[in-house]
Design a protein around this motif. Structure first.
Motif, PDB file in Angstrom:
ATOM      1  N   VAL A 188       0.814  -1.214   0.000  1.00  0.00           N
ATOM      2  CA  VAL A 188       0.000   0.000   0.000  1.00  0.00           C
ATOM      3  C   VAL A 188       0.847   1.264   0.000  1.00  0.00           C
ATOM      4  O   VAL A 188       1.815   1.390   0.759  1.00  0.00           O
ATOM      5  CB  VAL A 188      -0.930   0.029   1.234  1.00  0.00           C
ATOM      6  CG1 VAL A 188      -1.725   1.340   1.284  1.00  0.00           C
ATOM      7  CG2 VAL A 188      -1.869  -1.165   1.220  1.00  0.00           C
ATOM      8  N   THR A 189       0.437   2.209  -0.849  1.00  0.00           N
ATOM      9  CA  THR A 189       0.955   3.580  -0.809  1.00  0.00           C
ATOM     10  C   THR A 189      -0.227   4.504  -0.561  1.00  0.00           C
ATOM     11  O   THR A 189      -1.243   4.419  -1.272  1.00  0.00           O
ATOM     12  CB  THR A 189       1.648   3.970  -2.124  1.00  0.00           C
ATOM     13  OG1 THR A 189       2.769   3.105  -2.349  1.00  0.00           O
ATOM     14  CG2 THR A 189       2.139   5.412  -2.068  1.00  0.00           C
ATOM     15  N   MET A 190      -0.106   5.368   0.432  1.00  0.00           N
ATOM     16  CA  MET A 190      -1.173   6.317   0.742  1.00  0.00           C
ATOM     17  C   MET A 190      -0.788   7.708   0.264  1.00  0.00           C
ATOM     18  O   MET A 190       0.340   8.170   0.492  1.00  0.00           O
ATOM     19  CB  MET A 190      -1.452   6.347   2.246  1.00  0.00           C
ATOM     20  CG  MET A 190      -2.017   5.063   2.805  1.00  0.00           C
ATOM     21  SD  MET A 190      -2.607   5.251   4.519  1.00  0.00           S
ATOM     22  CE  MET A 190      -4.065   6.313   4.238  1.00  0.00           C
ATOM     23  N   VAL A 191      -1.732   8.385  -0.375  1.00  0.00           N
ATOM     24  CA  VAL A 191      -1.504   9.725  -0.905  1.00  0.00           C
ATOM     25  C   VAL A 191      -2.570  10.666  -0.362  1.00  0.00           C
ATOM     26  O   VAL A 191      -3.770  10.380  -0.472  1.00  0.00           O
ATOM     27  CB  VAL A 191      -1.571   9.735  -2.453  1.00  0.00           C
ATOM     28  CG1 VAL A 191      -1.364  11.150  -2.986  1.00  0.00           C
ATOM     29  CG2 VAL A 191      -0.543   8.779  -3.034  1.00  0.00           C
ATOM     30  N   PHE A 192      -2.140  11.783   0.249  1.00  0.00           N
ATOM     31  CA  PHE A 192      -3.124  12.770   0.699  1.00  0.00           C
ATOM     32  C   PHE A 192      -2.464  14.149   0.796  1.00  0.00           C
ATOM     33  O   PHE A 192      -1.244  14.250   0.967  1.00  0.00           O
ATOM     34  CB  PHE A 192      -3.758  12.370   2.034  1.00  0.00           C
ATOM     35  CG  PHE A 192      -2.798  11.931   3.104  1.00  0.00           C
ATOM     36  CD1 PHE A 192      -2.183  12.857   3.937  1.00  0.00           C
ATOM     37  CD2 PHE A 192      -2.531  10.588   3.302  1.00  0.00           C
ATOM     38  CE1 PHE A 192      -1.321  12.451   4.945  1.00  0.00           C
ATOM     39  CE2 PHE A 192      -1.674  10.165   4.307  1.00  0.00           C
ATOM     40  CZ  PHE A 192      -1.059  11.098   5.134  1.00  0.00           C
ATOM     41  N   PRO A 193      -3.253  15.224   0.670  1.00  0.00           N
ATOM     42  CA  PRO A 193      -2.692  16.572   0.619  1.00  0.00           C
ATOM     43  C   PRO A 193      -2.276  17.153   1.958  1.00  0.00           C
ATOM     44  O   PRO A 193      -1.480  18.097   2.004  1.00  0.00           O
ATOM     45  CB  PRO A 193      -3.838  17.391   0.007  1.00  0.00           C
ATOM     46  CG  PRO A 193      -5.076  16.663   0.428  1.00  0.00           C
ATOM     47  CD  PRO A 193      -4.699  15.204   0.390  1.00  0.00           C
ATOM     48  N   GLU A 194      -2.788  16.609   3.042  1.00  0.00           N
ATOM     49  CA  GLU A 194      -2.456  17.150   4.358  1.00  0.00           C
ATOM     50  C   GLU A 194      -1.032  16.770   4.767  1.00  0.00           C
ATOM     51  O   GLU A 194      -0.412  15.887   4.179  1.00  0.00           O
ATOM     52  CB  GLU A 194      -3.444  16.643   5.413  1.00  0.00           C
ATOM     53  CG  GLU A 194      -4.890  17.078   5.193  1.00  0.00           C
ATOM     54  CD  GLU A 194      -5.640  16.176   4.226  1.00  0.00           C
ATOM     55  OE1 GLU A 194      -6.774  16.524   3.837  1.00  0.00           O
ATOM     56  OE2 GLU A 194      -5.080  15.117   3.831  1.00  0.00           O
ATOM     57  N   SER A 195      -0.543  17.401   5.829  1.00  0.00           N
ATOM     58  CA  SER A 195       0.815  17.127   6.308  1.00  0.00           C
ATOM     59  C   SER A 195       0.878  15.861   7.143  1.00  0.00           C
ATOM     60  O   SER A 195       1.962  15.322   7.384  1.00  0.00           O
ATOM     61  CB  SER A 195       1.336  18.305   7.127  1.00  0.00           C
ATOM     62  OG  SER A 195       0.497  18.535   8.262  1.00  0.00           O
ATOM     63  N   HIS A 196      -0.277  15.371   7.609  1.00  0.00           N
ATOM     64  CA  HIS A 196      -0.311  14.135   8.382  1.00  0.00           C
ATOM     65  C   HIS A 196      -1.700  13.508   8.291  1.00  0.00           C
ATOM     66  O   HIS A 196      -2.661  14.146   7.873  1.00  0.00           O
ATOM     67  CB  HIS A 196       0.081  14.366   9.845  1.00  0.00           C
ATOM     68  CG  HIS A 196      -0.806  15.333  10.570  1.00  0.00           C
ATOM     69  ND1 HIS A 196      -0.550  16.691  10.623  1.00  0.00           N
ATOM     70  CD2 HIS A 196      -1.952  15.149  11.285  1.00  0.00           C
ATOM     71  CE1 HIS A 196      -1.479  17.296  11.329  1.00  0.00           C
ATOM     72  NE2 HIS A 196      -2.343  16.384  11.730  1.00  0.00           N
ATOM     73  N   CYS A 197      -1.801  12.255   8.697  1.00  0.00           N
ATOM     74  CA  CYS A 197      -3.065  11.530   8.586  1.00  0.00           C
ATOM     75  C   CYS A 197      -4.110  12.037   9.583  1.00  0.00           C
ATOM     76  O   CYS A 197      -3.783  12.605  10.624  1.00  0.00           O
ATOM     77  CB  CYS A 197      -2.825  10.030   8.793  1.00  0.00           C
ATOM     78  SG  CYS A 197      -2.339   9.577  10.475  1.00  0.00           S
ATOM     79  N   ILE A 198      -5.374  11.791   9.253  1.00  0.00           N
ATOM     80  CA  ILE A 198      -6.528  12.179  10.082  1.00  0.00           C
ATOM     81  C   ILE A 198      -6.329  13.585  10.658  1.00  0.00           C
ATOM     82  O   ILE A 198      -6.410  13.823  11.874  1.00  0.00           O
ATOM     83  CB  ILE A 198      -6.797  11.150  11.201  1.00  0.00           C
ATOM     84  CG1 ILE A 198      -6.794   9.732  10.605  1.00  0.00           C
ATOM     85  CG2 ILE A 198      -8.144  11.415  11.878  1.00  0.00           C
ATOM     86  CD1 ILE A 198      -7.185   8.635  11.587  1.00  0.00           C
TER      87      ILE A 198
END
Length: 488
Positions: A188-198
């Motif tokens: 798995v690779t996770m991609v998101f715009p925030e600096s950290h999860c949740i």
């Protein structure tokens, strides 16, 4: 052609199941209630989809997670609804609602009339097509909102063991789906715009703990960016996810969790809207006196904070539904909805719960390396929120007490130093069961409990209300009097 009912619930999610149970508990006659849902099954506990349904071993399947097993109540199968005279219209889509005529029109051209309507339409996932992403309709792109979505994702994971997945989004669904994918042997690779999860709840320090844990399980995080486009193979399936900076991430499947939107379209222009949902009062009643709204779709007054919010969580879906039914059936005794915000998640061997609000200064306590730690949030001198990873049932219950009471804080460093002990002490001091536990204790245990209470009330740096002091004093007087009687 049409039918009429005293009560109609529009939507068949979590709220519908809990509302139905409350109606039955309050003695609704057979034939009075109708539930309309476009799903093929009776209402079920939606969190089970990401927390249990996707697991490779010991996975849950219906009928095991029909409502209302989420709170240890009855399991409401289709048979249960029939036995209680509740009309359950499955695979039924409502295409229009006429609040003036108090009718709903289905896609089959059937008219359903009601005296009181409960809107429990929940929310829909945001799809990449809505952002203009090319190739977003590929068949190996998955979302997770309902049983159909979960079934498709399970089939994809089973055929993709050892393959690569890209998870787009770093919120609850993204994190829980990533854990499920890893458990199924998918890289798995996770991609998101925030600096950290949740990011809506976690501070950077809290998020780092979970990201490090996932990294040790093989998950790769790509943060602070978004996807730009997909590369497709000759069969039209996604072969790679291309990020905004040109980075190419090979993918055998893609899971998208970028948010949801309340299903309000049928009611727009007919009801007052706020915060993206349907505005309700403390009884969950909308601007139309014959219509109530519950769950994800309701923008309600959050009494303890003095503002209006719309919360997307199963706990609120359950409780708002039961509250609306009580308000409908017994308006003379129903109080205003007084909800304590509550969120939780379970991934791998981890489990956390959060109560209250995450505003103000965050104070971490415990040891992040031991996989048991927590945090308090203090806003304008008052403790407003509490979080704990790896806690026990009693510790989580204590956090709920603290978050609801919101004690004043004079020494934040002392609070951080006390950690969970502060919540447990305050819970003990305010618990209705404190007298029983005190009487059952030994002399040494009672002495220790007295010391904790004394430290809490006099030396902890917290301004605890006089009512708590009185409650503790009354408990000790009652104990002394009872012990004196028993010795006679």
């Amino acid at each position: 052609m049409g039918r009429s009912f005293r009560f109609v619930i529009l939507g068949g999610g979590v709220s519908a199941g809990y509302a139905a149970l409350e109606f039955v508990r309050l003695g609704i006659p057979a034939g009075d209630l109708c539930i309309i849902t476009d799903e093929a099954v009776a209402p079920y506990e939606r969190p089970a989809l990401s927390k249990g349904f996707l697991l490779p071993e010991g996975a849950v399947r219906l009928p095991a997670f029909h409502t209302c097993v989420g709170v240890g109540a009855e399991r409401l199968t289709a048979r249960w609804y029939k036995e209680h005279g509740i009309e359950l219209l499955l695979n039924t889509q409502v295409v229009s609602v006429d609040l003036k005529r108090q009718t709903l029109l289905t896609s089959a051209k059937e008219t359903i009339a009601y005296l009181t309507l409960i809107v429990a339409t929940g929310a829909r996932v945001l799809r990449l097509e809505e952002f203009g992403v090319t190739g977003a309709d590929a068949r190996n792109i998955f979302y997770l909102r309902n049983l159909h979505d979960a079934t498709k994702l399970v089939e994809a994971m089973q055929s993709c063991s050892g393959g690569k997945a890209v998870v787009i989004g770093g919120g609850y669904i993204g994190m829980e789906c990533a854990a499920a994918l890893v458990s199924n042997g998918v890289h798995v690779t996770m991609v998101f715009p925030e600096s950290h999860c949740i990011a809506r709840l976690f501070t950077p320090q809290i998020a780092t703990f979970y990201e490090d844990y996932y990294t040790r399980r093989g998950v790769v995080f790509v943060k602070g960016t978004v996807m730009s486009t997909f590369e497709s193979d000759i069969d039209g399936k996604v072969a790679a996810v291309v990020l905004k900076d040109g980075t190419r991430l090979p993918a055998d499947l893609v899971v998208v969790g970028v948010g949801i939107r309340p299903n309000t379209t049928l009611l727009e222009g007919q009801l007052t809207m706020e915060k993206g949902g349907i505005k309700v009062n403390g009884k969950m009643r909308t601007s139309n006196s014959t219509v109530y709204a519950v769950g994800d779709v309701a923008a309600f007054p959050l009494k303890m904070y003095g503002d209006v919010r719309r919360l997307e969580h199963v706990d609120h879906a359950r409780k708002s539904a039961a509250h609306a039914v009580e308000s409908i059936m017994h308006p003379e005794r129903a109080k205003d909805y007084d909800y304590l915000p509550y969120f939780y998640s379970r991934v791998f061997s981890l489990s956390w719960q959060f109560f209250g609000d995450n505003s103000g200064e965050c104070l971490l306590f415990g040891d992040l390396k031991s996989e048991k730690f927590g945090a308090y949030w203090v806003d304008r001198g008052r403790l407003v929120g509490a979080f704990l990873e790896g806690g026990s049932k009693s510790e989580y219950a204590a956090l709920a007490v603290v978050a609801r009471k919101r004690p004043m804080v004079e020494d934040v460093q002392l609070l951080a130093g006390q950690g969970i002990k502060f919540a447990l002490a305050l819970c003990e001091a305010t618990s209705s069961d404190s007298l029983v536990s005190t009487m059952a204790a030994t002399d040494d245990e009672r002495g220790a409990m007295a010391a904790v209470a004394s430290d809490l009330l006099q030396h902890s740096g917290f301004k605890v209300g006089a009512g708590i002091v009185v409650a503790v004093a009354v408990s000790w007087v009652a104990y002394w009097y009872g012990r004196k009687k028993w010795r006679k």
